[in-house]
Scaffold this active site. Structure first.
Site, PDB file in Angstrom:
ATOM      1  N   ASP A 175       2.843  12.280  -5.119  1.00 23.17           N
ATOM      2  CA  ASP A 175       1.407  11.381  -4.788  1.00 23.17           C
ATOM      3  C   ASP A 175       0.336  12.608  -4.468  1.00 23.17           C
ATOM      4  O   ASP A 175       0.500  13.457  -4.796  1.00 23.17           O
ATOM      5  CB  ASP A 175       2.546  10.800  -3.344  1.00 23.17           C
ATOM      6  CG  ASP A 175       1.389   9.678  -2.862  1.00 23.17           C
ATOM      7  OD1 ASP A 175       1.220   9.220  -3.117  1.00 23.17           O
ATOM      8  OD2 ASP A 175       2.219   8.687  -1.521  1.00 23.17           O
ATOM      9  N   GLN A 217       7.251   0.210  -1.698  1.00 22.31           N
ATOM     10  CA  GLN A 217       7.545   1.292  -2.905  1.00 22.31           C
ATOM     11  C   GLN A 217       8.126   1.492  -3.098  1.00 22.31           C
ATOM     12  O   GLN A 217       8.684   1.277  -4.565  1.00 22.31           O
ATOM     13  CB  GLN A 217       6.163   1.554  -2.860  1.00 22.31           C
ATOM     14  CG  GLN A 217       5.773   2.985  -3.927  1.00 22.31           C
ATOM     15  CD  GLN A 217       4.866   2.157  -4.775  1.00 22.31           C
ATOM     16  OE1 GLN A 217       4.304   1.601  -4.517  1.00 22.31           O
ATOM     17  NE2 GLN A 217       5.667   2.643  -5.798  1.00 22.31           N
TER      18      GLN A 217
HETATM   19  N1  NVA Z   1       0.462   8.913   0.505  1.00 22.78           N
HETATM   20  C1  NVA Z   1      -0.664   7.626   0.252  1.00 22.78           C
HETATM   21  C2  NVA Z   1       0.489   6.244  -0.681  1.00 22.78           C
HETATM   22  C3  NVA Z   1      -0.939   5.219  -0.660  1.00 22.78           C
HETATM   23  C4  NVA Z   1      -0.212   4.371  -1.410  1.00 22.78           C
HETATM   24  C5  NVA Z   1      -1.335   6.980   0.938  1.00 22.78           C
HETATM   25  O1  NVA Z   1      -0.921   6.571   2.192  1.00 22.78           O
HETATM   26  O2  NVA Z   1      -2.719   7.148   1.232  1.00 22.78           O
HETATM   27  N1   CP Z   2       1.019   1.970  -4.477  1.00 22.69           N
HETATM   28  C1   CP Z   2       0.102   1.336  -3.327  1.00 22.69           C
HETATM   29  O1   CP Z   2       0.323   0.981  -2.174  1.00 22.69           O
HETATM   30  O2   CP Z   2      -1.224   1.063  -3.424  1.00 22.69           O
HETATM   31  P1   CP Z   2      -2.235   0.281  -3.179  1.00 22.69           P
HETATM   32  O3   CP Z   2      -2.511   1.050  -1.791  1.00 22.69           O
HETATM   33  O4   CP Z   2      -3.272   0.131  -4.198  1.00 22.69           O
HETATM   34  O5   CP Z   2      -1.519  -0.944  -2.648  1.00 22.69           O
END
Ligand code: NVA
Ligand code: CP
Length: 302
Positions: free
Chosen positions: A217, A132
């Site tokens: 986030d 990301q």
């Molecule tokens: N911080 C979030 C990011 C998702 C892409 C998670 O770990 O669920």
């Molecule tokens: N941002 C991200 O990694 O999204 P997903 O959880 O959909 O892969």
């Protein structure tokens, strides 16, 4: 064998070259001139957590490069029945050219990389989300320009994305202000290592003041679903609103790795507003990761 488990697994020059190549891939995609790689490669994708962007960007990316990606979920592989990650890594290395893993503990990704004889990519762990970061930095450079000495505000949870921003601030040389509730601060060791560029501040407003980029986030990451309600209360002062955006530079942009929870960490108005670049950011996962795959496969052959 070169892996990509952390931002620190590449040099600054390599990270910047990956971003440039990602932008080239984006241009080729837009003009319909994308050429596949000379060899047909296969990727194994292991998802121990849900995914939309990571899954589709790696699978579509491998197809566009002339290769193939195999989706493996613990539910229907022997991993879910207790086959050790080390054995899985050794078996997959006999069959595919590259492995992508999304899992919980970062230690699992490290163990997989230690036992694999092909490159392993971290597609998100509880600790880091480096793919990301490639997409975020590519998007910043396409929209704004060099990130060097820019001010980035991380507002919200001190989670895997926050950790990746701490690492990248130090790798690429931008100044990161981190505003998180007291009991949701980032990992102390990572923050200490990144302390030259990453600093904690007291409030969302302090982080946002004059910033070039505002990032947030979700308040409850995957695996923390049962904390969702309690977190919604504690994190309320960290919501990204028009008032927070107004404190940043007029030219500031807003990013979120997605999925977003409108009305929680970000208002609908900001997410859909003129400073939000979240859709391009998501799209750049596809292009940045093609650059990463190409780089790691080339390194593996040398
Ligand atoms: N911080 C979030 C990011 C998702 C892409 C998670 O770990 O669920
Ligand atoms: N941002 C991200 O990694 O999204 P997903 O959880 O959909 O892969």
């Amino acid at each position: 064998m070169r892996h990509f488990l952390s931002e620190w697994d590449v040099t600054k020059d390599e990270f910047l070259a990956l971003i440039n190549r990602g932008s080239e891939y984006r241009a080729q995609w837009e003009s319909g001139t994308l050429e596949p790689l000379a060899k047909r490669h296969t990727m194994a994708m292991i998802f121990e957590k849900s995914s939309t962007r990571t899954r589709v960007s790696f699978e579509a990316g491998m197809a566009q490069l002339g290769g193939h990606a195999i989706n493996l979920s613990p539910r229907d592989t022997q991993l879910g029945r207790g086959e050790p990650v080390e054995d899985t890594a050794r078996v997959l290395s006999q069959m595919v050219d590259i492995i992508m893993l999304r899992t919980f503990s970062h230690d699992i990704a490290e163990r997989m990389a230690e036992s694999a004889s092909v490159p392993v990519i971290n597609g998100l762990t509880d600790l880091l989300h480096p793919c990301q970061m490639l997409a975020d930095m590519q998007t910043f450079m396409e929209k704004v320009g060099s990130v060097e000495d820019k001010v980035v505000a991380w507002i919200g949870d001190g989670n895997n994305m926050c950790h990746s921003y701490i690492n990248t601030a130090n790798l690429l040389g931008f100044n990161l202000r981190i505003a998180c509730p007291d009991n949701h601060q980032p990992d102390e060791g990572l923050l200490e290592r990144g302390s030259e560029r990453a600093k904690r501040v007291e409030s969302a407003a302090e982080a946002a003041e004059g910033a070039d980029l505002i990032v947030t986030d979700v308040w409850a990451s995957m695996g923390q679903e049962d904390e969702q309600a309690a977190r919604a209360v504690v994190f309320q002062p960290y919501q990204i609103t028009d008032d927070i955006m107004a404190l940043a530079k007029d030219s500031a942009i807003f990013m979120h790795c997605l999925p977003a929870h409108r009305g929680e960490e970000v208002t609908e108005a900001v997410l859909e507003g003129p400073q939000s670049v979240v859709w391009e950011e998501a799209g750049n996962r596809l292009h940045a990761q093609k650059a990463l795959i190409e780089f790691l496969l080339a390194e593996a052959e040398t």
